[in-house]
Design a protein around this motif. Structure first.
Motif, short mmCIF file in Angstrom:
data_model
loop_
_atom_site.label_atom_id
_atom_site.label_comp_id
_atom_site.label_asym_id
_atom_site.label_seq_id
_atom_site.Cartn_x
_atom_site.Cartn_y
_atom_site.Cartn_z
N TYR A 113 41.86 -0.59 5.08
CA TYR A 113 40.91 -1.11 6.06
C TYR A 113 39.70 -0.18 6.22
CZ TYR A 113 43.90 -4.93 7.74
OH TYR A 113 44.63 -6.08 7.85
N GLY A 115 38.34 1.42 3.89
CA GLY A 115 37.57 1.44 2.65
C GLY A 115 37.59 2.79 1.99
N ASN A 439 39.25 -5.80 11.97
CA ASN A 439 39.06 -5.31 10.61
C ASN A 439 38.64 -6.44 9.67
OD1 ASN A 439 39.59 -2.35 10.05
ND2 ASN A 439 41.33 -2.83 11.38
N ARG A 443 35.00 -6.67 7.56
CA ARG A 443 34.99 -6.62 6.09
C ARG A 443 34.59 -7.93 5.42
NH1 ARG A 443 40.32 -4.38 3.66
NH2 ARG A 443 38.94 -4.03 1.88
N TYR A 444 34.79 -9.07 6.09
CA TYR A 444 34.60 -10.35 5.42
C TYR A 444 33.79 -11.30 6.29
CZ TYR A 444 38.74 -8.48 3.03
OH TYR A 444 39.63 -7.68 2.37
#
Length: 832
Positions: A113, A115, A439, A443-444
């Protein structure tokens, strides 16, 4: 080096499943390996690691437990050298950029998470004990990794035997691409299950009998227990007698499972006090040397509280207990001594079955019932397989033994059923958490995040169950139309006729069935001819089924509602003994008896709905009854389909709405509060985030900080007792509970699973420990709960470090709490 090449260089010949798995690894595929304990699954992981290193890549090996991580860390350092192996757990960070890094599963999830650049050069991830995926509190982490980990990294997922490997592998394949399923069902060492019983009428002699004869339960045991005086004659064996029997039968070393920590400690002390000695003087001396070396870092007064003298006395005799209540140093010492063959008998709780490498000649199960936190339940077949997986040492024993102790409260048929079935299906425990949600937002985009959630094993399995139910419903509905068509009669209202007395018909037949006994002869008409049936056995309950043998030698199991409308009992026959209706020769004997049988006056129950002037009406009525039964089944299937719920994505949307209302999200973007929540990995993550946002830790000293934060890490093992908060933090604790109530109310309105309540049960102990009190001030000598204390402190340390990271060092009370917690036996448990 290739994975196949690694196997070729081993000192032993690799097994079929290991070779198949290595071939899949070499083509770059992910691999799901399911095999019994001790079969050699780890060899597949080692081959995959060798391939990654040969390609200049790094390898990550994950385990569910810190103890397992420490064990694998030591194993790999022995194979590859200290500088090439690292360890990352909540307690330790050693050489984290090494070519091989062992870590707990949560650490990998957190790195993923965040990265972390450390994952860029990883060429394989091993998920050991992947069946942990079904764990209620932690199982979702495994799914998060399988879903979110960079797809270029192949996985090696190692699992104990499960009943649905195809379903699990199909899901991994959907997420990861090319995935090979490798199934090994054979144990490397065959298992023999035995039943141990004490015979009071034969001087309390112990009888060790096989549970099975061939593939069937041992009839002899059933006859003994059902026979005259069985309940008074046979009793549960006593522990010391059982241990002497294990020694005399050469069934040591043994792991003796007792589902109670105190029971394990008492059993070890008791058998030693009764004179059991399983060591020579030289072995006892070596045991003492190793035990003293392993505990040298612990203070003398701490050792006294830990019951060190009693523990060492049992070890000298070759006996030990093993459970989560022991501090790590003592628990690991027992593991090492048993693995080295120095300790020969370990009394253990079921936690020993979770991956620790401790093979034995024999496994004993004192009881098949254990406490689940809410009540006592029988263990499942998969639990039996896991517990007995340690029985039989590869290369030493020709077979392993499982010894099940007799209990008057568990019928032998249930014992045999548990021992025979082998495994249960892997089920997902996955559900989105607040931390996961923020998270995903970070990220998305929304569509991608929801697609990923819909890719969880929980959603995959639920979808499969929903499709199967829909297919079954469609087939049932089509069959219902056929039955309704067959029920139609142009001259008779079949449904009205059926409705006249449906309950009285089935009720009368059920009552008739309940009055029958083994040996009764029943008669009814089949295809126009009277046919006799002998009752071999009768079930229980309000609608008992009958097991019968006909005069043609056919075995039938008949429910009352499926019996003909007219049935007569015409007498009795003396059935041959023993009852073996599955044997053809037995059935022929019964058929011969029925052929010579002279019927007496019949007792008849009749619900003949057939009108004399309407030929063939019975077939229409039977079709109508079948339709009614099918309608009940259709309704059951519809209820099951409804119980599956709306799915994971709608729940995720409800969770996002709650986060937005509380200021963690603005649309599909994180606020500063949301960004802080990304770094809080707690079962009560949102409540903790709100507490930090409210500044409730500001101004607290170390002891009070530890007390308040313990509410987020501690959860009572059994039904909690009413424990109050320390007076110094009463106001802050009230506010924590108010925040929790607010959140639970919002969760209830959104249809979300409620967050568990804060628990004050560890607050007072945490306060005293951080304030500087010693172990001897907190516990009586020989206390079985010190291991729990240490574990709770380590969990508290983990969350306090997260808070320190989120608050960027702004809370001096957190730093003071960490200093006060991480000392003595607690600090020792965090060291490798």
């Amino acid at each position: 080096m290739t994975a196949t090449g690694y196997l070729a260089g081993l000192a032993f010949s690799a097994d079929r499943f290991q070779i198949e798995a290595a071939g899949a690894v070499d083509r770059g595929a992910s691999v799901v390996v399911t095999a019994p304990t001790g079969a050699g699954k780890t060899v597949v992981a080692e081959a995959a690691i060798a391939r990654a290193l040969g390609r200049g890549e790094r390898a990550v090996y994950t385990t569910p437990l810190k103890a397992l991580s420490n064990q694998k860390f030591g194993d790999f350092r022995g194979d590859y050298g200290d500088d090439r192996v690292g360890l990352l757990t909540g307690d330790n960070s050693i050489n984290g950029s090494a070519p091989i890094v062992v870590m707990t599963t949560e650490v990998l999830r957190n790195m993923m998470y965040a990265g972390s650049a450390d994952l860029d050069s990883v060429g394989v991830v091993v998920l050991d004990e992947v069946h942990y995926l079904q764990d209620r509190t932690r199982g979702g982490v495994w799914e998060e990794i399988i879903i979110h980990l960079d797809r270029r990294i192949p996985l090696v997922a190692l699992s104990a035997t499960i009943a649905n490997p195809e379903e699990f592998a199909a899901w991994v394949r959907e997420r990861r691409g090319d995935t090979a399923l490798i199934v090994e069902r054979e144990r490397p060492v065959p298992l023999e299950s035995h039943y141990l019983i004490r015979d009071r009428w034969e001087g309390s002699a112990l009888r060790l009998l096989p549970v099975f004869q061939g593939h069937r339960p041992n009839d002899r045991i059933g006859r003994m227990l059902r026979g005259s005086g069985g309940a008074r004659r046979y009793a549960a064996p006593r522990r010391h007698e059982t241990c002497e029997l294990l020694r005399s039968r050469k069934l040591l070393p043994a792991i003796y499972f007792i589902f109670s920590r105190r029971g394990c400690d008492e059993a070890a002390a008791s058998v030693v006090d009764r004179g059991l000695r399983l060591t020579t003087p030289d072995v006892a001396e070596e045991i003492v040397r190793r035990a003293e070396e392993a505990t040298a870092h612990l203070r003398a007064d701490d050792l006294a509280v830990l019951g060190y003298g009693r523990w060492l006395h049992a070890l000298r005799a070759g006996v030990a207990s093993h459970h989560a209540g022991l501090v790590p140093a003592m628990k690991e010492t027992v593991e090492h001594l048993f693995s080295a063959g120095l300790v020969r008998l370990v009394f253990a709780t079921e936690t020993l079955a979770l991956g620790i490498n401790m093979p034995a000649r024999t496994v004993v199960l004192e009881n098949l019932s254990k406490y689940t936190g809410e009540g006592h339940e029988l263990i499942q077949a998969g639990d039996y397989t896991q517990l007995t997986g340690r029985a039989g040492r590869r290369g030493i024993d020709t077979d392993g033994s499982a010894v099940i102790m007799h209990s008057p409260y568990v019928p032998f048929e249930r014992v045999a059923g548990i021992a025979a079935r082998g495994s249960h299906p892997l089920r997902s425990s996955f559900r989105p958490t607040y931390n996961m949600a923020v998270n995903l937002v970070a990220r998305y985009d929304r569509e991608h995040a929801e697609t990923l959630l819909a890719s969880s094993f929980a959603h995959f399995a639920e979808d499969a169950r929903r499709r199967a139910l829909q297919e079954d419903l469609a087939a049932d509905l089509a069959r219902l139309e056929e039955l309704k068509s067959s029920a139609f009669h142009p001259d008779v209202d079949v449904w009205a006729l059926l409705a006249q007395s449906p309950g009285s018909r089935d009720g009368a037949l059920a009552a008739f069935a309940a009055r029958t006994t083994a040996g009764d002869v029943l008669e009814w008409r089949e295809r126009g001819a009277a046919v006799r049936h002998a009752v071999i056995a009768r079930g229980t309950g309000k609608r008992p089924r009958l097991l019968t043998v006909s005069q043609a030698g056919e075995v039938r199991r008949i429910a009352p509602e499926r019996m003909p409308d007219t049935v007569a009992r015409t007498g009795r026959v003396e059935l041959p003994r023993p009852f073996r209706p599955r044997d053809a020769s037995y059935r022929r004997l019964v058929a011969d008896l029925l052929g010579r049988f002279e019927p007496g006056p019949p007792e008849t129950v009749s619900f003949s709905d057939i009108r004399p002037d309407v030929p063939g009406l019975g077939a229409h009525l039977e079709a109508a009854r079948g339709a009614r039964r099918l309608e009940e089944r259709i309704e059951t299937r519809r209820r099951r389909a409804a119980a599956l719920g709306p799915g994971i994505v709608p729940g995720f949307r409800g969770l996002l709405g709650l986060l937005e209302r509380r200021g963690y999200l603005r649309g599909w973007s994180l606020t500063p509060k949301g960004d802080r929540l990304r770094r809080l990995y707690s079962e009560m993550d949102l409540v903790l985030g709100e507490v930090l946002a409210d500044g409730l830790l500001g101004g607290l000293d170390g002891p009070d900080t530890a007390a308040l934060v313990s509410a987020f890490t501690y959860e009572a093992r059994r039904e909690p007792t009413e424990v109050g908060w320390p007076a110094a933090i009463a106001d802050q604790a009230d506010r924590v509970e108010a925040i929790w109530r607010e959140i639970v109310a919002e969760e209830d309105r959104a249809g979300l699973v409620p967050t568990r309540p804060p628990d004050a049960g560890f607050a007072a102990v945490a306060t005293r420990w951080v304030a500087g009190e010693e172990l001897s001030d907190l516990f009586e000598e020989d206390d079985a709960d010190v291991g729990d204390f240490v574990r709770n402190c380590r969990q508290l340390i983990d969350v306090l470090r997260q808070i320190l990271d989120v608050e960027e060092g702004e809370l001096p009370g957190v730093r003071a709490a960490l200093r006060g917690l991480d000392r003595g036996v607690v600090a020792a448990a965090g060291a490798v």
